[in-house]
Design an enzyme around this catalytic site. Sequence first.
Site, PDB file in Angstrom:
ATOM      1  N   TYR A   1      -3.227  -0.608 -14.168  1.00  0.00           N
ATOM      2  CA  TYR A   1      -3.340  -1.329 -12.898  1.00  0.00           C
ATOM      3  C   TYR A   1      -4.695  -1.057 -12.249  1.00  0.00           C
ATOM      4  O   TYR A   1      -5.376  -1.985 -11.794  1.00  0.00           O
ATOM      5  CB  TYR A   1      -2.213  -0.908 -11.958  1.00  0.00           C
ATOM      6  CG  TYR A   1      -2.299  -1.537 -10.584  1.00  0.00           C
ATOM      7  CD1 TYR A   1      -2.063  -2.900 -10.414  1.00  0.00           C
ATOM      8  CD2 TYR A   1      -2.615  -0.776  -9.471  1.00  0.00           C
ATOM      9  CE1 TYR A   1      -2.142  -3.482  -9.155  1.00  0.00           C
ATOM     10  CE2 TYR A   1      -2.701  -1.352  -8.211  1.00  0.00           C
ATOM     11  CZ  TYR A   1      -2.460  -2.701  -8.063  1.00  0.00           C
ATOM     12  OH  TYR A   1      -2.553  -3.274  -6.813  1.00  0.00           O
TER      13      TYR A   1
ATOM     14  N   LYS B   1      -7.827  -3.799 -11.446  1.00  0.00           N
ATOM     15  CA  LYS B   1      -8.486  -3.965 -10.150  1.00  0.00           C
ATOM     16  C   LYS B   1      -9.993  -3.734 -10.257  1.00  0.00           C
ATOM     17  O   LYS B   1     -10.788  -4.452  -9.640  1.00  0.00           O
ATOM     18  CB  LYS B   1      -7.861  -3.024  -9.115  1.00  0.00           C
ATOM     19  CG  LYS B   1      -6.471  -3.426  -8.676  1.00  0.00           C
ATOM     20  CD  LYS B   1      -6.475  -4.790  -8.015  1.00  0.00           C
ATOM     21  CE  LYS B   1      -5.116  -5.213  -7.521  1.00  0.00           C
ATOM     22  NZ  LYS B   1      -5.141  -6.570  -6.907  1.00  0.00           N
TER      23      LYS B   1
END
Length: 316
Positions: free
Chosen positions: A142, A146
């Site tokens: 994750y 980003k």
Amino acid sequence: MELRNQRILITGGAGLIGSQLAKRLADANEIRIVDDLSNGIADSLPDEVEVVEGDITDESVVADVVTEDVDAVFHLAADKYVNTDRPREQMEVNETMTYNLLERMDEVGVDNILFTSSSTVYGEAPRPTPEDYAPLEPISVYGVTKLAEEGLLSVYAHSHDFTVWNFRFANIVGPRYGAGVIPDFVYKLTQDPESLTILGDGRQEKSYMHVDDCVDAMCHVVEHATGSMNTFNLGTRTTTSVTRIADIVSEEMDVDPEYEYTGGDRGWTGDVPKMRLSIEKLAALGWEPSLSSDESVRQGVRDVLSDPENEPHLSV
């Protein structure tokens, strides 16, 4: 950018932050929301907001919602699960959504974008962590997604004359909060008020920010930061441990459970056990949070407990 008389597209606008942002902006702006409603709740939105149900990994959906009359895109849609069991899919989904938006914006001449990044881009960094900390070494997929998306935004800021407001969030809590430690504890204690299983050793300690403060800070930055690539941490100056969260939830529910810890210094692989962001850059722009981390957690618990729509969405 003045947040008045603007046409704003919010991706993921039916989620926790997006819905509160829509409520904040709807009185003075025209708001269009696109959301696949896999996690968002459409009836939490103001009546005057236009809601398009759609998946922005689909270029045709993006073409329909990103039109020439849009003044800015606020991009909140994402696969947000830090401990996902579908890492390749998460990487592909998040990058595809962002690239689709940027390509379409460039095509039709929309050049303002707000992006919700994450503290996970820093990995296990010294605390408090400033925006210019390097090297950025995320420890979850994750966080990698980003960071990759931030890279795409940087390209468009510096090579396509976009204005980007990039926000690296602490943990955001509030109403209709369907995943995370607070609804997890509320759900568990609703099922069994006598005991509570806590992942890790309970000493994981992070900054928690209430969604109202988060939205207020985002709007303040958009209205006051004028660079091409504006990166800001959003958080509080304090932190809260997982055990303290359990205490607050128990107090608010008026129960006294025995705690059982799964052990280890983190809840799952890729979990950053200690996190506190520097908000000096945000403070220099004239904004401070109204609630501490503990106060944000307590208000977040009250939000979850007081909202009858939360129960079906609570994380297990």
